[in-house]
Scaffold this motif. Structure first.
Motif, short mmCIF file in Angstrom:
data_model
loop_
_atom_site.label_atom_id
_atom_site.label_comp_id
_atom_site.label_asym_id
_atom_site.label_seq_id
_atom_site.Cartn_x
_atom_site.Cartn_y
_atom_site.Cartn_z
N UNK A 236 -19.83 -45.82 -45.95
CA UNK A 236 -21.14 -46.42 -46.22
C UNK A 236 -21.99 -46.46 -44.95
N UNK A 237 -21.34 -46.70 -43.81
CA UNK A 237 -22.09 -46.86 -42.56
C UNK A 237 -22.20 -45.57 -41.75
N UNK B 244 -4.67 -52.87 -33.33
CA UNK B 244 -6.10 -53.17 -33.51
C UNK B 244 -6.85 -51.85 -33.40
N UNK B 245 -7.80 -51.64 -34.31
CA UNK B 245 -8.62 -50.42 -34.27
C UNK B 245 -10.07 -50.76 -34.50
N UNK B 246 -10.95 -49.95 -33.87
CA UNK B 246 -12.40 -50.08 -34.06
C UNK B 246 -12.93 -48.70 -34.43
N UNK B 247 -13.74 -48.67 -35.48
CA UNK B 247 -14.37 -47.45 -35.97
C UNK B 247 -15.87 -47.60 -35.73
N UNK B 248 -16.45 -46.67 -34.97
CA UNK B 248 -17.85 -46.82 -34.55
C UNK B 248 -18.80 -45.90 -35.31
N UNK B 249 -20.03 -46.35 -35.45
CA UNK B 249 -21.11 -45.55 -36.00
C UNK B 249 -21.54 -44.53 -34.94
N UNK B 250 -22.39 -43.60 -35.34
CA UNK B 250 -22.87 -42.57 -34.41
C UNK B 250 -23.59 -43.18 -33.21
N UNK B 251 -24.23 -44.35 -33.39
CA UNK B 251 -24.94 -44.99 -32.28
C UNK B 251 -24.01 -45.76 -31.34
#
Length: 134
Positions: free
Chosen positions: A56-57, A74-81
């Protein structure tokens, strides 16, 4: 919750978009705490949530950060920005409940009880910090 549905990221994302046709965002950042021994909400549901909200993002399903917090994956998924879209905590060995870390330290919170589990990680504190609240 119990069985877990298997869908692609796009299929999960389509379900969100169908719930609010024409809405282009902004969408909220999602933080998930999931016990690996949870028999009520199966651990695979965390993966489904990650897929849904990264799609969605506009983020991919490859974690940009993979580390541990209080000894838990722990995981972080980032947007293109570069901003975080989804953050996950897999609480190894935890069953159904809210993660707390009783005590008086700045990063501690809660009192263990039914469905409030002392796992040495205060979910409220971790989420607040990642959302920039403290």
């Amino acid at each position: 919750m119990y069985v877990g549905a298997t869908q692609t990221a796009a299929q999960w994302g389509d379900r969100v978009r169908a719930a609010r046709p024409g809405y282009a965002g902004p969408w909220p950042r999602l933080t998930v705490f999931q016990g690996s021994a949870d028999h009520t909400v199966k651990p695979g549901n965390m993966t489904g949530l990650m897929k849904r909200w990264t799609d969605v993002q506009g983020a991919d399903q490859v974690a940009d950060v993979s580390d541990s917090v209080a000894g838990y994956p722990h995981q972080v998924f980032r947007r293109a920005d570069g901003s975080a879209a989804v953050e996950t905590y897999s609480i190894t060995g935890m069953g159904q409940g809210q993660p707390v870390d009783p005590g008086s330290g700045a990063a501690q919170c809660g009192t263990a009880g039914a469905c409030v589990l002392d796992v040495n990680l205060c979910a409220a504190y971790a989420m607040g910090r990642s959302w920039g609240l403290g």
